[in-house]
Scaffold this motif. Structure first.
Motif, short mmCIF file in Angstrom:
data_model
loop_
_atom_site.label_atom_id
_atom_site.label_comp_id
_atom_site.label_asym_id
_atom_site.label_seq_id
_atom_site.Cartn_x
_atom_site.Cartn_y
_atom_site.Cartn_z
N HIS A 36 0.80 -1.22 0.00
CA HIS A 36 0.00 0.00 0.00
C HIS A 36 0.84 1.28 0.00
CE1 HIS A 36 -2.84 -3.13 1.16
NE2 HIS A 36 -3.72 -2.38 0.52
N GLY A 37 1.95 1.26 -0.74
CA GLY A 37 2.75 2.46 -0.95
C GLY A 37 3.70 2.84 0.16
N HIS A 38 3.77 2.02 1.20
CA HIS A 38 4.62 2.40 2.34
C HIS A 38 6.10 2.52 1.97
CE1 HIS A 38 5.72 3.01 6.49
NE2 HIS A 38 6.68 2.12 6.31
N PRO A 39 6.69 1.60 1.21
CA PRO A 39 8.13 1.74 0.91
C PRO A 39 8.48 3.05 0.21
CG PRO A 39 7.39 -0.47 0.37
CD PRO A 39 6.16 0.35 0.69
N GLU A 40 7.65 3.45 -0.75
CA GLU A 40 7.91 4.70 -1.47
C GLU A 40 7.75 5.90 -0.53
OE1 GLU A 40 6.13 1.70 -4.33
OE2 GLU A 40 5.68 2.38 -2.32
N PHE A 41 6.75 5.84 0.31
CA PHE A 41 6.50 6.94 1.24
C PHE A 41 7.65 7.09 2.23
CE2 PHE A 41 5.11 8.29 5.45
CZ PHE A 41 4.63 9.56 5.17
N ILE A 42 8.03 6.01 2.88
CA ILE A 42 9.03 6.09 3.95
C ILE A 42 10.42 6.39 3.41
CG2 ILE A 42 9.73 3.67 4.17
CD1 ILE A 42 8.72 5.98 7.08
N ALA A 43 10.66 6.10 2.13
CA ALA A 43 11.96 6.39 1.53
C ALA A 43 12.32 7.87 1.62
CB ALA A 43 11.99 5.91 0.07
N GLY A 44 11.32 8.74 1.66
CA GLY A 44 11.57 10.18 1.75
C GLY A 44 11.60 10.71 3.16
N CYS A 45 11.53 9.83 4.15
CA CYS A 45 11.46 10.26 5.55
C CYS A 45 12.75 9.93 6.30
CB CYS A 45 10.28 9.58 6.25
SG CYS A 45 8.68 10.07 5.59
N GLY A 46 13.14 10.86 7.16
CA GLY A 46 14.30 10.65 8.01
C GLY A 46 13.92 10.51 9.47
N ALA A 47 12.63 10.68 9.77
CA ALA A 47 12.18 10.63 11.16
C ALA A 47 10.70 10.24 11.20
CB ALA A 47 12.37 11.98 11.83
N VAL A 48 10.27 9.83 12.40
CA VAL A 48 8.86 9.56 12.66
C VAL A 48 8.48 10.30 13.94
CG1 VAL A 48 8.79 7.32 11.51
CG2 VAL A 48 9.35 7.42 13.93
N VAL A 49 7.20 10.71 14.01
CA VAL A 49 6.67 11.31 15.22
C VAL A 49 5.33 10.64 15.50
CG1 VAL A 49 5.52 13.25 14.01
CG2 VAL A 49 6.11 13.45 16.45
N MET A 50 5.08 10.39 16.79
CA MET A 50 3.85 9.71 17.17
C MET A 50 3.53 10.03 18.61
SD MET A 50 5.81 6.12 17.43
CE MET A 50 6.94 6.76 16.23
N GLY A 51 2.35 9.62 19.04
CA GLY A 51 1.98 9.72 20.44
C GLY A 51 2.44 8.49 21.20
N ARG A 52 2.32 8.57 22.50
CA ARG A 52 2.79 7.49 23.37
C ARG A 52 2.06 6.17 23.10
NH1 ARG A 52 5.25 6.43 28.35
NH2 ARG A 52 4.28 4.72 29.48
N ASN A 53 0.75 6.22 22.81
CA ASN A 53 -0.01 4.99 22.58
C ASN A 53 0.48 4.22 21.36
OD1 ASN A 53 -1.59 5.50 24.82
ND2 ASN A 53 -3.26 6.40 23.65
N THR A 54 0.97 4.92 20.37
CA THR A 54 1.53 4.26 19.19
C THR A 54 2.95 3.78 19.47
OG1 THR A 54 0.16 5.60 17.71
CG2 THR A 54 2.13 4.58 16.74
N PHE A 55 3.69 4.56 20.25
CA PHE A 55 5.09 4.25 20.52
C PHE A 55 5.29 3.08 21.49
CE2 PHE A 55 8.84 4.93 23.24
CZ PHE A 55 9.83 4.77 22.29
N ALA A 56 4.53 3.06 22.56
CA ALA A 56 4.78 2.12 23.66
C ALA A 56 4.85 0.65 23.24
CB ALA A 56 3.74 2.32 24.77
N PRO A 57 3.97 0.15 22.36
CA PRO A 57 4.05 -1.27 22.00
C PRO A 57 5.35 -1.67 21.31
CG PRO A 57 1.90 -0.38 21.40
CD PRO A 57 2.77 0.78 21.79
#
Length: 179
Positions: A36-57
């Motif tokens: 669903h296009g994730h590899p192409e999307f993430i290729a242009g990213c150097g960082a991620v930001v999220m809330g604690r609920n997404t991060f903790a697991p």
């Protein structure tokens, strides 16, 4: 640096079912990080930001989901034990945005997570691109993409494409100046 989303949503506007199952998991051929296009999307990213609920697991799991990416977490509480030392957190979205701008990485920031984190960056006018993958399913109930009474944000369509399962990706930039 641009802050961008790449999030699955049902045709009726839900990012997760009532039980909390992410909409992307309704796709029979979904492969995490591959489809669903994730590899192409993430290729242009150097960082991620999220809330604690997404991060903790992710902390302590056998697979770190963000290899080679800087990680930023929007949270008012302490990060879980076992959090890597280079993860940056702040309780204020504007402060976290400042820390992201000052960090040493190349590329954009993938805003991972749900409506609260998306709204936090909308509120400080820091969301640059809203990427949604509309899944061919009606969930009927669940967690909406936007929070109730979240206000209007004008968007400009910058691209669309379809996937073999019938899902459609739309990319929108946030229109900041209408004059």
């Amino acid at each position: 640096m641009r802050i961008r989303t790449h999030i699955a949503v049902s045709v009726d506007g839900f990012i997760a079912s009532r039980e909390g199952l992410p909409t992307i998991l309704t796709a029979p051929d979904f492969e995490s990080g591959v489809s669903h296009g994730h590899p192409e999307f993430i290729a242009g990213c150097g960082a991620v930001v999220m809330g604690r609920n997404t991060f903790a697991p992710a902390v302590g799991s056998s697979h770190w989901p963000w290899p080679n990416l800087r990680v930023f977490v929007l949270t008012g509480g302490p990060l879980p034990e076992g959090t890597p030392a280079d993860v940056v957190s702040a309780s204020d979205p504007a402060e976290l945005h400042r820390l992201m701008r000052e960090a040493d990485f190349a590329g954009d920031v993938h805003l991972v997570g749900g409506q609260q984190t998306i709204q936090a960056f909308r509120d400080i006018d820091a969301l640059d691109e809203l990427g949604v993958v509309v899944m061919p399913v009606l969930l009927g109930d669940g967690l909406r993409l936007t929070m109730d009474k979240s206000g209007t944000t004008p968007l400009q369509l910058t691209g669309s494409r379809t996937f073999p399962d019938g899902s459609v990706e739309h990319r929108y930039t946030v229109v900041r100046d209408r004059d």
